[in-house]
Design a protein around this motif. Structure first.
Motif, PDB file in Angstrom:
ATOM      1  N   ARG A   1      11.427  -6.945   6.513  1.00  0.00           N
ATOM      2  CA  ARG A   1      11.957  -8.170   5.916  1.00  0.00           C
ATOM      3  C   ARG A   1      11.282  -8.398   4.562  1.00  0.00           C
ATOM      4  O   ARG A   1      10.060  -8.523   4.481  1.00  0.00           O
ATOM      5  N   ALA A   2      12.080  -8.435   3.515  1.00  0.00           N
ATOM      6  CA  ALA A   2      11.564  -8.655   2.174  1.00  0.00           C
ATOM      7  C   ALA A   2      11.236 -10.124   1.957  1.00  0.00           C
ATOM      8  O   ALA A   2      11.501 -10.982   2.812  1.00  0.00           O
ATOM      9  N   ALA A   3      10.674 -10.437   0.792  1.00  0.00           N
ATOM     10  CA  ALA A   3      10.265 -11.810   0.497  1.00  0.00           C
ATOM     11  C   ALA A   3      11.449 -12.760   0.474  1.00  0.00           C
ATOM     12  O   ALA A   3      11.311 -13.944   0.803  1.00  0.00           O
ATOM     13  N   ASP A   4      12.632 -12.257   0.112  1.00  0.00           N
ATOM     14  CA  ASP A   4      13.811 -13.121   0.075  1.00  0.00           C
ATOM     15  C   ASP A   4      14.529 -13.210   1.416  1.00  0.00           C
ATOM     16  O   ASP A   4      15.593 -13.814   1.525  1.00  0.00           O
TER      17      ASP A   4
ATOM     18  N   VAL B   1       5.809  -0.643  -0.554  1.00  0.00           N
ATOM     19  CA  VAL B   1       4.990  -1.819  -0.846  1.00  0.00           C
ATOM     20  C   VAL B   1       5.703  -3.019  -0.247  1.00  0.00           C
ATOM     21  O   VAL B   1       6.893  -3.232  -0.512  1.00  0.00           O
ATOM     22  N   VAL B   2       4.983  -3.790   0.567  1.00  0.00           N
ATOM     23  CA  VAL B   2       5.591  -4.932   1.251  1.00  0.00           C
ATOM     24  C   VAL B   2       4.983  -6.226   0.711  1.00  0.00           C
ATOM     25  O   VAL B   2       3.876  -6.227   0.151  1.00  0.00           O
ATOM     26  N   PRO B   3       5.690  -7.352   0.873  1.00  0.00           N
ATOM     27  CA  PRO B   3       5.195  -8.623   0.332  1.00  0.00           C
ATOM     28  C   PRO B   3       3.901  -9.066   1.023  1.00  0.00           C
ATOM     29  O   PRO B   3       3.652  -8.760   2.194  1.00  0.00           O
ATOM     30  N   ASP B   4       3.089  -9.795   0.260  1.00  0.00           N
ATOM     31  CA  ASP B   4       1.913 -10.433   0.844  1.00  0.00           C
ATOM     32  C   ASP B   4       2.389 -11.591   1.725  1.00  0.00           C
ATOM     33  O   ASP B   4       3.189 -12.416   1.306  1.00  0.00           O
ATOM     34  N   GLY B   5       1.938 -11.617   2.950  1.00  0.00           N
ATOM     35  CA  GLY B   5       2.393 -12.617   3.903  1.00  0.00           C
ATOM     36  C   GLY B   5       2.771 -11.962   5.209  1.00  0.00           C
ATOM     37  O   GLY B   5       2.342 -10.840   5.501  1.00  0.00           O
TER      38      GLY B   5
ATOM     39  N   ALA C   1       0.560  -8.946   6.322  1.00  0.00           N
ATOM     40  CA  ALA C   1       0.591  -7.510   6.070  1.00  0.00           C
ATOM     41  C   ALA C   1      -0.811  -7.025   5.716  1.00  0.00           C
ATOM     42  O   ALA C   1      -1.449  -7.567   4.803  1.00  0.00           O
ATOM     43  N   PRO C   2      -1.321  -6.001   6.417  1.00  0.00           N
ATOM     44  CA  PRO C   2      -2.638  -5.460   6.071  1.00  0.00           C
ATOM     45  C   PRO C   2      -2.624  -4.802   4.696  1.00  0.00           C
ATOM     46  O   PRO C   2      -1.545  -4.522   4.137  1.00  0.00           O
ATOM     47  N   ALA C   3      -3.805  -4.551   4.171  1.00  0.00           N
ATOM     48  CA  ALA C   3      -3.874  -3.841   2.886  1.00  0.00           C
ATOM     49  C   ALA C   3      -3.202  -2.487   2.991  1.00  0.00           C
ATOM     50  O   ALA C   3      -2.520  -2.038   2.071  1.00  0.00           O
ATOM     51  N   CYS C   4      -3.343  -1.836   4.141  1.00  0.00           N
ATOM     52  CA  CYS C   4      -2.763  -0.517   4.343  1.00  0.00           C
ATOM     53  C   CYS C   4      -2.438  -0.349   5.818  1.00  0.00           C
ATOM     54  O   CYS C   4      -3.268  -0.657   6.678  1.00  0.00           O
ATOM     55  N   LEU C   5      -1.248   0.102   6.123  1.00  0.00           N
ATOM     56  CA  LEU C   5      -0.826   0.288   7.506  1.00  0.00           C
ATOM     57  C   LEU C   5       0.045   1.533   7.584  1.00  0.00           C
ATOM     58  O   LEU C   5       1.063   1.634   6.890  1.00  0.00           O
ATOM     59  N   THR C   6      -0.354   2.490   8.421  1.00  0.00           N
ATOM     60  CA  THR C   6       0.407   3.724   8.596  1.00  0.00           C
ATOM     61  C   THR C   6       1.155   3.679   9.914  1.00  0.00           C
ATOM     62  O   THR C   6       0.544   3.539  10.979  1.00  0.00           O
TER      63      THR C   6
ATOM     64  N   TYR D   1       8.615  11.502   9.622  1.00  0.00           N
ATOM     65  CA  TYR D   1       7.300  11.514   9.011  1.00  0.00           C
ATOM     66  C   TYR D   1       6.730  10.092   8.977  1.00  0.00           C
ATOM     67  O   TYR D   1       7.484   9.117   8.928  1.00  0.00           O
ATOM     68  N   PRO D   2       5.410   9.954   8.977  1.00  0.00           N
ATOM     69  CA  PRO D   2       4.808   8.616   8.913  1.00  0.00           C
ATOM     70  C   PRO D   2       5.203   7.887   7.630  1.00  0.00           C
ATOM     71  O   PRO D   2       5.448   8.500   6.595  1.00  0.00           O
ATOM     72  N   VAL D   3       5.253   6.568   7.737  1.00  0.00           N
ATOM     73  CA  VAL D   3       5.481   5.736   6.558  1.00  0.00           C
ATOM     74  C   VAL D   3       4.249   4.862   6.376  1.00  0.00           C
ATOM     75  O   VAL D   3       3.733   4.276   7.332  1.00  0.00           O
ATOM     76  N   THR D   4       3.745   4.811   5.163  1.00  0.00           N
ATOM     77  CA  THR D   4       2.546   4.043   4.838  1.00  0.00           C
ATOM     78  C   THR D   4       2.952   2.779   4.089  1.00  0.00           C
ATOM     79  O   THR D   4       3.595   2.856   3.030  1.00  0.00           O
ATOM     80  N   LEU D   5       2.595   1.629   4.646  1.00  0.00           N
ATOM     81  CA  LEU D   5       2.903   0.336   4.039  1.00  0.00           C
ATOM     82  C   LEU D   5       1.653  -0.220   3.376  1.00  0.00           C
ATOM     83  O   LEU D   5       0.560  -0.147   3.940  1.00  0.00           O
ATOM     84  N   ARG D   6       1.842  -0.825   2.206  1.00  0.00           N
ATOM     85  CA  ARG D   6       0.712  -1.433   1.504  1.00  0.00           C
ATOM     86  C   ARG D   6       1.095  -2.833   1.039  1.00  0.00           C
ATOM     87  O   ARG D   6       2.188  -3.042   0.527  1.00  0.00           O
ATOM     88  N   ASN D   7       0.156  -3.732   1.210  1.00  0.00           N
ATOM     89  CA  ASN D   7       0.342  -5.110   0.776  1.00  0.00           C
ATOM     90  C   ASN D   7       0.313  -5.166  -0.744  1.00  0.00           C
ATOM     91  O   ASN D   7      -0.621  -4.653  -1.383  1.00  0.00           O
TER      92      ASN D   7
END
Length: 618
Positions: free
Chosen positions: A191-194, A206-210, A259-264, A282-288
């Protein structure tokens, strides 16, 4: 008879996989109708009779060859265990219980996926070689058969047949039927910021802070225990409770308060409920987005700073262009399930803009207003490429910038010549097992070579231990390198004058190994800085004065101020950036970050908000 110990089976499998690492070029046999054990024509493990249509090892007929008959004057060895490795398109490593299985004696049929299949039989013998011709198959032909100690292994190349059988003639309990099944797949959205849902299609986002909300939509039922273990891993990474909601079908929603700073998200340990095959993704790496690094400009006089541009994550190297308009950056990137040093791009300092480049960043060099890159070892492409940063596109390389120019080469300021240390010359020994290596200067437009023989000492480690590069003087008339006096240092500075065609040793040796070291000329051409990761940096004046150490400077790179009197460096990777004044030995501390060059009397530093988070893939 020795007992089969399950604790050792993974080690046996690893040995067998290493033995089968070389791809075979054997043609696969045409498929024949499958026959299940116990049905008409199935192998009888008790009598050792082969069914009609069965084939022997590597295309041999069903009749036992002479070597097998000789080995079977007595009963064949008993079976201690069967080991199966079933790779997938996204998981080619040994994972106990997922890609690597120790088959229960009662199991006669097992599912395999889309990758190579390696089936191993452990026999009650020290040497399985006399028994390898007992192998029989139906429905597929092995691409390769190996024996390691008491094990026989057959490798079936991808993509495997829909169904086939394999067994050892006369060995009770050896029969197995292998059935290819579809690996589970998953669609990830967040879910994006909007409030809209966006697809996680690649390996990074890169995911939204929150709050972080992710939906997983599987195409088939997954095993509850493996999914629960995956959820526990996500919760441990995020260091906060998970909210998990099951939706209609095979869909789940996972939510974190922030959202953590980094989440795999590595779903390759989640397996299908029926086949046990792992999820093919393959793994996806999410970053705040709030934790991404940024480029900062800091005034050395006042200490005032200015945030210039947000950068991608995991930046590890910064190389400013000589004209001051760009900074080339290299960093770690998630690629095919691994973190690799391959991210590349430039910061446009005129527009304060990050320009990603579609390259696998390896050895980055500035020359003639262009960025040159040689991909790291392990990348598919292994050739120099030239980029025009203002256009963001490749340009034609000079005609003689070919694969013969090693990634350790450096380039003249105008980009027309390359300098590098050649291979060790064994015909010029220097004692202690050493030899010499020449300095080669190549004209990239004409192909003309200028060679300075016996330029540096080559120790027994060979060419790769000679260090990364030679270094050109700002006027393009001289080339410097480090001559190692031992395999781990010290080293002495040697300079080659291209006009006089002469080699000169400068100053006393410095306690820095040539391997991994870098040389940086001052802009006035009067001094060189010698740096290496984990070692104190030194400045060597070319007028014969004593070398000057820069205390607490183990970062491995240093950038000269235009005056030639100050250096920007750091204590270590990502920490303790400072400016060192050669006149009085004073330091101007700039805090943690990555030094990235000068802008007049200000410096560029890559910063990380809070603690720099590094993602690792298992």
């Amino acid at each position: 008879m020795r007992g089969w110990r399950p604790v050792a089976w993974l080690a046996v499998l690893c040995l067998l996989m290493a033995a089968c690492a070389t791809p075979s070029r054997m043609p696969a046999a045409p498929e024949t109708p499958s026959v299940r054990e116990g049905g008409a024509g199935a192998a009888d493990a008790g009598t050792g009779e082969a069914p009609a249509g069965a084939t022997g090892t590597a295309g041999q007929g069903a009749a036992a060859p002479a070597a097998t008959v000789s080995a079977r004057q007595g009963a064949p060895p008993a079976l201690l265990g069967r080991i199966l490795f079933r790779g997938t398109s996204t998981l080619r490593t040994v994972v106990d219980g997922v890609t690597a299985l120790s088959l229960d004696p009662r199991v006669d049929e097992v599912a395999v996926g889309s990758g190579d299949v390696l089936l191993s039989w452990q026999l009650d013998t020290h040497d399985a070689r006399p028994y390898r011709d007992l192998l029989r198959t139906r429905g597929a032909e092995p691409a390769e058969v190996r024996t390691v100690l008491g094990s026989i292994q057959a490798r079936f190349a991808a993509p495997p047949a829909d169904q086939w059988e394999a067994w050892l003639e006369g060995v009770r309990g050896s029969h197995v039927t292998l059935v290819r099944r579809a690996e589970p797949t998953v669609i990830l959205t967040y879910r994006a910021a909007d409030g809209t849902l966006r697809l996680l299609a690649g390996e990074e986002a890169v995911v939204p802070d929150g709050p972080l909300w992710v939906r997983l939509a599987f195409d088939q039922e997954v095993d509850p225990a493996s999914f629960a273990a995956w959820l526990a891993d996500v919760e441990a990474q995020g260091e906060q409770p998970l909210i998990v909601t099951q939706e209609p079908g095979y869909r789940w929603a996972v939510e974190l308060e922030r959202a953590p700073a980094c989440l795999t998200l590595d779903l390759r340990r989640v397996v299908a409920a029926g086949s046990g095959l792992p999820v093919a993704r393959y793994p996806v790496t999410l970053r705040n987005e709030a934790t991404l690094p940024y480029l900062e400009r800091v005034s050395v006089d006042s200490g005032e700073s200015e945030h210039l541009v947000t950068l991608p994550p995991e930046i590890t190297e910064a190389w400013p262009s000589p004209d001051g308009d760009y900074i080339a950056l290299r960093g770690r990137q998630s690629f095919q399930g691994e973190m690799r040093e391959r991210r590349g791009g430039v910061v446009d300092l005129v527009r304060n803009q990050w320009l990603p480049l579609p390259l696998a960043a390896g050895s980055l060099r500035w020359a003639g207003g262009r960025l040159l890159n040689h991909p790291s070892a392990g990348e598919a492409a292994q050739a120099w490429e030239v980029w025009a940063p203002d256009a963001g596109e490749r340009t034609a390389p000079p005609p003689f910038l070919t694969g013969a120019v090693p990634p350790t080469a450096s380039f003249s300021p105008d980009g027309n010549r390359a300098a590098y240390l050649g291979g060790a010359e064994e015909d010029e020994p220097r004692g202690h097992g050493t030899s010499t290596a020449p300095l080669i200067v190549l004209d990239l437009t004409t192909g003309e070579r200028q060679v300075a023989e016996a330029f540096v000492t080559a120790w027994p480690q060979g060419r790769e231990a000679l260090g990364p590069t030679a270094a050109w003087s700002p006027d393009g008339r001289r080339v410097a390198a480090l001559d190692p006096m031992g395999p781990a240092g010290p080293s002495r500075l040697v300079i080659y004058d291209l006009e006089r065609r002469g080699r000169q040793v400068v100053g006393e040796p410095v306690p820095v190994p040539a391997t991994g070291a870098r040389l940086a000329w001052s802009l006035d051409g009067r001094s060189l800085a010698v740096t290496a990761p984990g070692h104190t940096a030194w400045v060597i004046p070319l007028d014969g004065g004593p070398a000057i150490p820069i205390p607490d400077s183990g970062h491995g790179t240093a950038f000269w101020h235009g005056s030639g009197g100050r250096l920007l460096t750091a204590r270590g990777p990502g920490e303790g950036v400072f400016v060192f004044d050669l006149a009085d030995g004073s330091r101007f501390e700039l805090g943690d970050g990555l030094p990235a060059g000068w802008d007049g009397d200000a410096v560029y530093v890559v910063r990380w908000p809070g603690t720099a988070a590094r993602c690792g893939l298992r």
